[in-house]
Design a protein around this motif. Structure first.
Motif, PDB file in Angstrom:
ATOM      1  N   HIS A 190     -45.613  -1.363 -23.988  1.00 14.08           N
ATOM      2  CA  HIS A 190     -45.106  -0.260 -23.171  1.00 14.08           C
ATOM      3  C   HIS A 190     -44.659  -0.763 -21.798  1.00 14.08           C
ATOM      4  N   GLU A 191     -45.454  -1.631 -21.191  1.00 16.16           N
ATOM      5  CA  GLU A 191     -45.145  -2.058 -19.825  1.00 16.16           C
ATOM      6  C   GLU A 191     -44.071  -3.137 -19.768  1.00 16.16           C
ATOM      7  N   ARG A 209     -47.107   8.288 -27.398  1.00 19.74           N
ATOM      8  CA  ARG A 209     -46.564   7.265 -26.495  1.00 19.74           C
ATOM      9  C   ARG A 209     -47.570   7.002 -25.373  1.00 19.74           C
ATOM     10  N   CYS A 210     -47.534   5.796 -24.828  1.00 23.26           N
ATOM     11  CA  CYS A 210     -48.290   5.532 -23.603  1.00 23.26           C
ATOM     12  C   CYS A 210     -47.764   6.438 -22.495  1.00 23.26           C
ATOM     13  N   ASP A 211     -48.672   6.893 -21.648  1.00 22.79           N
ATOM     14  CA  ASP A 211     -48.384   7.763 -20.499  1.00 22.79           C
ATOM     15  C   ASP A 211     -47.991   9.186 -20.875  1.00 22.79           C
ATOM     16  N   SER A 215     -53.403   4.177 -23.540  1.00 23.76           N
ATOM     17  CA  SER A 215     -52.989   3.333 -24.665  1.00 23.76           C
ATOM     18  C   SER A 215     -53.539   3.944 -25.939  1.00 23.76           C
ATOM     19  N   THR A 261     -50.583  -2.486 -27.408  1.00 22.00           N
ATOM     20  CA  THR A 261     -49.810  -1.243 -27.243  1.00 22.00           C
ATOM     21  C   THR A 261     -49.358  -1.100 -25.790  1.00 22.00           C
ATOM     22  N   ARG A 262     -50.299  -1.308 -24.878  1.00 23.40           N
ATOM     23  CA  ARG A 262     -49.978  -1.136 -23.456  1.00 23.40           C
ATOM     24  C   ARG A 262     -49.009  -2.224 -22.974  1.00 23.40           C
TER      25      ARG A 262
END
Lengths: 135, 378
Positions: B153-154, A111-113, A67, B149-150
């Motif tokens: 994203h998820e 970006r995440c990941d 994150s 943020t996470r």
């Protein structure tokens, strides 16, 4: 005298070897001699099995952005010139997570990941920060 | 041990002047809150034999239960200062109940207050440290923003969802004369507010306030003969993601999940039974994640859940009816308890939740790891 304006880490008894390795542009973490888990932040015992036997081992430096956030205000004057900048939770391929900066791309491209790899930034003669850039 | 369900009650609540109170010290704010709570309960300080405080202040001075008791002129049978960040508020009530149950004391003052608005606080990032400041990680906003943020994203959560929370709290604040933020806020205003730390706009972040609040806890048996209709503690929960917000799924699943489950199990209720929620809203995202973790909706569906007026007065789950820490005042969760009690007493005038019989209250803090929950009934 360095003109580096941002905070310089103050290593603890536990983390001294981590920062010494970074100085040599190596990312090293403690690996538990009992259960093989890598851990971070540095600590006297394993966070999985509490064994106090370990070795400092180099890790791959390969990671992903778990994150991230983008600072638009400087809470320390040293960061004023860098705004906006990214602080990320980096997940190393070996498992542990750490905070760092993502560099080498625009903040809006993070970006995440997203896969990243370690990049070392010498901030003074004695201190080097592991940062991460797109892989 | 037998369940403590309904065995303890809140019999008095009060707060000091809120917002900007430059003329009072932190202790001054706290003793004014205590006076208000004692008066509300119809008690004097001599009726109180225990004091629980929050062990930290934003400023350099540390308030401990002894210092407050000294100013109140109370020798206590039991006194302790707790440190669980924003989870301390609801945890104080739980420790009060446990201490009375253990026979340590009979009637407990729970107090917290601070000068977040007019005290000159020490600058962030001064002094040493590692694994954070050198990368420019400062303040609570940055730490909590990783979670949003996470979550985005998820689950595809959006700023519109966060804006719905900010707007709901502002509408409620406009029905609360002591709330700091009275100006209209539209979703567009939310989107136009400046970035603090992306993905948090200014209006995702709670206020910095002066103020103190106090809550008085005693046994339900004693409460029966007191001035106010008692508000009973039906459920209590607490849990900490102590491995840190950085660990596992902790940034998207708060201690709220386990804490809420404990509280609902003790109360014998489910989310459907709750009439109003007073949720720790240090940031919009934490409110949404808490509602998910409490089971008001599934994990990941918090964004749509908080939208469309569902958490506004007149909606399915009127939430933060005082305006919350986003638009009323920030006393690290203490005013969430005060508002919950007042709703259950039916004292809230234009912002009263009709026929409110049950309320859930949350506290969340300690670098986004500690959580505490109360379920109250009238």
């Amino acid at each position: 005298m360095s003109d580096y304006a941002k905070p310089i880490p103050t290593p603890s008894e536990d983390s001294q070897p981590y920062w010494e390795a970074a100085r040599n542009h190596e990312l090293k973490l403690q690996q538990c001699a009992a259960c093989s888990a890598f851990r971070f932040p540095p600590a006297a015992v394993c966070s999985e099995c509490t064994s106090d036997a370990y070795e400092w081992k180099p890790v791959s430096g390969k990671a992903r952005v778990f994150s991230f956030v983008i600072y638009h205000r400087a809470y320390h004057p040293g960061f004023k010139e860098e705004l906006p900048y990214v602080v990320a939770v980096i997940e190393l391929d070996e498992g542990p997570r750490m905070l760092s900066n993502v560099i080498g791309c625009k903040p809006e491209e993070v970006r995440c990941d997203m896969p990243v790899e370690v990049a070392f930034e010498d901030i003074t003669d004695e201190m080097t920060l592991p940062k991460f850039r797109p892989a | 041990m037998a369940s403590l369900k309904d065995k303890y009650a809140i019999v008095g609540v009060g707060h000091s002047a809120l917002g900007k109170v430059p003329e009072l010290s932190d202790y001054g704010l706290q003793v004014m809150a205590v006076k208000a709570a004692l008066d509300d309960a119809g008690l004097t300080k001599n009726d109180v034999d225990a004091v629980i405080t929050h062990s930290h202040l934003l400023g350099a001075v540390r308030v401990h239960h002894q210092n407050l008791s000294e100013r109140l002129g109370i020798d206590t049978a039991f006194g302790v200062s707790l440190s669980a960040g924003g989870a301390t508020s609801c945890l104080m009530v739980q420790v009060a109940a446990a201490a009375i149950e253990a026979g340590f004391c009979k009637t407990v003052l729970c107090v917290h207050g601070d000068k977040g608005a007019t005290r000159k606080t020490p600058g962030r990032g001064e002094g040493g440290g590692e694994f954070g400041p050198e990368y420019g990680l400062y303040g609570a906003a940055g730490q909590h923003a990783f979670g949003l943020t996470r979550h985005m994203h998820e689950y595809g959560t959006t700023h519109d969802h966060m804006g719905a929370i900010a707007v709901a709290c502002r509408k409620h604040a406009q029905l609360n004369p002591v709330a700091a933020m009275q100006a209209d806020m539209t979703l567009e205003d939310y989107h136009n507010s400046r970035w603090i730390v992306w993905p948090f706009h200014l209006f995702d972040c709670c206020l910095r306030s002066d103020g103190a609040a106090a809550v008085i806890v005693t046994s339900a048996e004693r409460a029966r003969d007191m001035k106010q209709k008692p508000v009973h503690v039906m459920g209590m929960g607490r849990a900490n993601n102590s491995r840190g917000y950085i660990h596992g799924d902790h940034m998207t699943e708060l201690g709220a999940k386990e804490s809420g489950a404990h509280a609902f199990a003790m109360a014998g209720l489910t989310p459907k039974d709750i009439d109003t929620a007073q949720i720790y809203d240090c940031f919009t995202y934490i409110l949404m994640a808490t509602l998910e973790d409490y089971g008001f909706c599934k994990k990941g569906e918090g964004g749509p859940f908080v939208s469309g007026g569902r958490i506004e007065l007149g909606g399915e789950l009127p939430t933060n009816t005082s305006g919350g820490m986003l638009s009323e005042c920030y006393i690290e969760g203490m005013l969430q308890i005060v508002e919950g009690v007042r709703q259950l007493r039916g004292e809230c005038g234009p912002r009263q939740v009709k026929d409110a019989e049950t309320a859930i209250i949350s506290g969340n803090g300690g670098n986004a790891v500690c959580h505490s929950t109360l379920i109250l009934r009238n």
